[in-house]
Design an enzyme around this catalytic site. Structure first.
Site, PDB file in Angstrom:
ATOM      1  CD  GLU A  51       4.160   1.131   7.153  1.00  0.00           C
ATOM      2  OE1 GLU A  51       4.832   1.450   8.137  1.00  0.00           O
ATOM      3  OE2 GLU A  51       3.845   1.958   6.263  1.00  0.00           O
ATOM      4  CG  ASP A  83      -0.233   0.138   2.545  1.00  0.00           C
ATOM      5  OD1 ASP A  83       0.815  -0.524   2.724  1.00  0.00           O
ATOM      6  OD2 ASP A  83      -0.710   0.905   3.400  1.00  0.00           O
TER       7      ASP A  83
HETATM    8  N1  BES Z   1       8.726   3.181   5.468  1.00  0.00           N
HETATM    9  C1  BES Z   1       8.138   4.101   6.366  1.00  0.00           C
HETATM   10  C2  BES Z   1       8.909   4.244   7.647  1.00  0.00           C
HETATM   11  C3  BES Z   1      10.318   4.739   7.531  1.00  0.00           C
HETATM   12  C4  BES Z   1      10.699   5.633   6.558  1.00  0.00           C
HETATM   13  C5  BES Z   1      11.254   4.280   8.409  1.00  0.00           C
HETATM   14  C6  BES Z   1      12.007   6.053   6.449  1.00  0.00           C
HETATM   15  C7  BES Z   1      12.554   4.721   8.346  1.00  0.00           C
HETATM   16  C8  BES Z   1      12.943   5.593   7.345  1.00  0.00           C
HETATM   17  C9  BES Z   1       6.712   3.649   6.670  1.00  0.00           C
HETATM   18  O1  BES Z   1       6.016   3.296   5.502  1.00  0.00           O
HETATM   19  C10 BES Z   1       5.959   4.796   7.270  1.00  0.00           C
HETATM   20  O2  BES Z   1       5.725   5.755   6.587  1.00  0.00           O
HETATM   21  N2  BES Z   1       5.557   4.696   8.528  1.00  0.00           N
HETATM   22  C11 BES Z   1       4.740   5.689   9.149  1.00  0.00           C
HETATM   23  C12 BES Z   1       4.000   5.139  10.320  1.00  0.00           C
HETATM   24  C13 BES Z   1       2.694   4.493   9.994  1.00  0.00           C
HETATM   25  C14 BES Z   1       1.979   4.104  11.263  1.00  0.00           C
HETATM   26  C15 BES Z   1       1.807   5.352   9.137  1.00  0.00           C
HETATM   27  C16 BES Z   1       5.576   6.832   9.640  1.00  0.00           C
HETATM   28  O3  BES Z   1       6.746   6.652  10.014  1.00  0.00           O
HETATM   29  O4  BES Z   1       5.037   7.939   9.675  1.00  0.00           O
HETATM   30 MN    MN Z   2       7.120   2.079   4.299  1.00  0.00          MN
HETATM   31 MN    MN Z   3       5.347   5.185   4.513  1.00  0.00          MN
END
Ligand code: BES
Ligand code: MN
Ligand code: MN
Length: 457
Positions: A152, A88
């Site tokens: 995710e 996604d």
């Molecule tokens: N891939 C990201 C997280 C990420 C990005 C980790 C860059 C380390 C470096 C993930 O898809 C993401 O965006 N996570 C969200 C949290 C989620 C609960 C929506 C975030 O970090 O905001």
């Molecule tokens: Mn991600």
């Molecule tokens: Mn992300």
């Protein structure tokens, strides 16, 4: 290994085109308008897993978007790697800021531009292609399970339950994830931690309806004025968060650990120039690397209320709202921090307004020890394909399910990410370098090999 390099170079163009096909599917999990596209994307992931040589692939329905799960088990006595990723993507707006359509991938200057190019379609797809490389050359070192979810970006709400219901099926020796970033291709790095998250929404209500700002202004609490003041009070003059108890459980690093962390190459002037800012801003006493890696934060993600249309309308609004995220570090507990926020925010509201605070999704921080055999295997894989030892860094983002892999499955993770901080994930013009895509496909089989060898196999 020669066979891997040969297979990759013979199939390079197809591997890229198959990724571009996947990027054309607008699998936006947050917006129900795209529900069918999300389902179509799950199908496409399944097809690619079958093509990669999985013996079984299933689309597992959930209360939300489906999970795609596949396996290539070769020998029960060998270790098992569970690959995790997500198909996604974040919503693409603001659309007008994209130079080309978010779901019409284009390659410019060696970079693939599309929503999801880096986060996480481009990165998770490297694992499917790497598996194909290993199966088609009959060189797969150990068992592989792959789980690619579709929620995710909306907090993995249904994946926790899936883990609980499938503990035996998901049994593995390590979880391998490419959904993080590296410093640069010249300075390969591995994230040895992720921050947690507590995401809140607040609503401040004043009068029971919008009022004329001349007739009532000055005598009635304006919820936007109040909200702005309340939000401003959440940081002190040193940019520390003022919520009582917020820092109580924060894991402080030793001076030696901080020195080590700050050895990572980082150019503050370049950083500022890249972001178009004259000065950085953050918690007093910490460097930018520390502020984004080992320190907790509080940020307004969105704020609204009152009149924002064309021209001027004199109005004293009835309501004001904001969405606020807090990034957490090891030992802080998401639910506890949400409660601390709620209690504090309610307590600072002046008498003329009522405040409603609700918690959205959250997740816990993780650290992946750099002395584990799995981390060492990842470091060795990077060394093999980049010719350099990777630098351990602490990532600022969050992947809430990683803490649950440990809690529910008892399995640790390795964050073998190939993105770059300036890949514009969640922003307009998201990109992923073609070079990084191929480098990932080249590196991943070595992780499988070295991880297997670390088990004496
Ligand atoms: N891939 C990201 C997280 C990420 C990005 C980790 C860059 C380390 C470096 C993930 O898809 C993401 O965006 N996570 C969200 C949290 C989620 C609960 C929506 C975030 O970090 O905001
Ligand atoms: Mn991600
Ligand atoms: Mn992300």
């Amino acid at each position: 290994m020669q066979a891997w390099n040969d297979y990759l170079s013979q199939n390079k163009d197809r591997f890229l085109n198959e990724l571009l096909d996947l990027l054309r599917i607008p699998s936006v999990s947050a917006d129900s308008k795209y529900k069918n596209d999300v389902a179509r994307c799950a199908e496409a992931v399944k097809e690619n897993m079958l093509k990669a040589g999985c013996n079984t692939v299933e689309i597992c329905p959930t209360a939300g978007h489906p999970i795609v799960y596949g396996e290539k088990i070769i020998d029960a006595s060998l270790p098992t790697i569970l690959v995790y990723g997500h198909y996604d993507v974040q919503p693409a707006d603001p659309l007008e800021l994209w130079h080309s359509g978010p779901f019409e991938p284009v390659i410019k200057d060696g970079k693939i531009y599309a929503r999801g190019a880096c986060d996480d379609k481009g990165q998770m797809f490297m694992h499917i292609k790497a598996l194909e490389v290993m199966t088609k050359t009959n060189t797969q070192p150990c068992n592989v399970k792959i789980m690619i979810e579709g929620e995710e970006e909306v907090g993995s709400t249904n994946l926790g339950k899936f883990l609980e219901e499938n503990v035996a099926k998901l049994k593995a020796d390590i979880v391998l994830i490419s959904d993080t970033s590296m410093i640069s291709m010249e300075h390969p790095s591995i994230e040895s931690g992720l921050r947690g998250l507590a995401y809140m929404e607040v609503e401040v209500t004043g009068p029971n309806r919008d009022l004329h700002s001349g007739v009532y202004g000055g005598a009635v609490a304006n919820p936007i004025n109040i909200l702005a003041k309340m939000i401003a009070s959440l940081h002190d003059e040193n940019n520390r968060i003022t919520i009582p108890g917020f820092y109580d459980k924060v894991q402080e690093l030793s001076a030696a650990e901080r020195t080590e962390l700050n050895k990572a190459p980082f150019d503050l002037n370049e950083y500022k120039a890249e972001l178009g800012i004259k000065a950085e801003l953050g918690e007093k006493g910490y460097t930018t690397i520390e502020r984004t890696g080992i320190r907790p934060t509080l940020d307004v993600n969105g704020i609204w209320g009152g009149y924002i249309g064309e021209g001027a309308k004199t109005v004293l609004p009835s309501k004001a709202n904001a969405k606020i995220s807090m990034r957490l570090v090891p030992n802080q507990v998401s639910g506890e921090i949400s409660d601390l926020f709620k209690n504090h925010f309610e307590s600072i509201a002046p008498a003329g307004v009522t405040v409603k605070v609700t918690a959205h999704h959250g997740g816990e921080a993780v650290v992946t020890p750099t002395n584990s055999p799995a981390y060492q295997a990842a470091a060795k894989a990077i060394k093999t394909t980049f010719g350099k030892d990777p630098i351990p860094t602490r990532g600022g983002g969050s992947i809430p399910i990683v803490a649950l892999f440990e809690k529910v499955l008892g399995t640790k993770s390795v964050l073998l990410g190939f993105g770059l901080d300036n890949d514009n994930i969640h922003s307009p013009n998201e990109k992923y370098d073609v070079f990084n895509y191929y480098k990932g496909i080249e590196t991943i089989p070595y992780f499988h090999k070295y991880f297997t060898e670390s088990h004496g196999k």
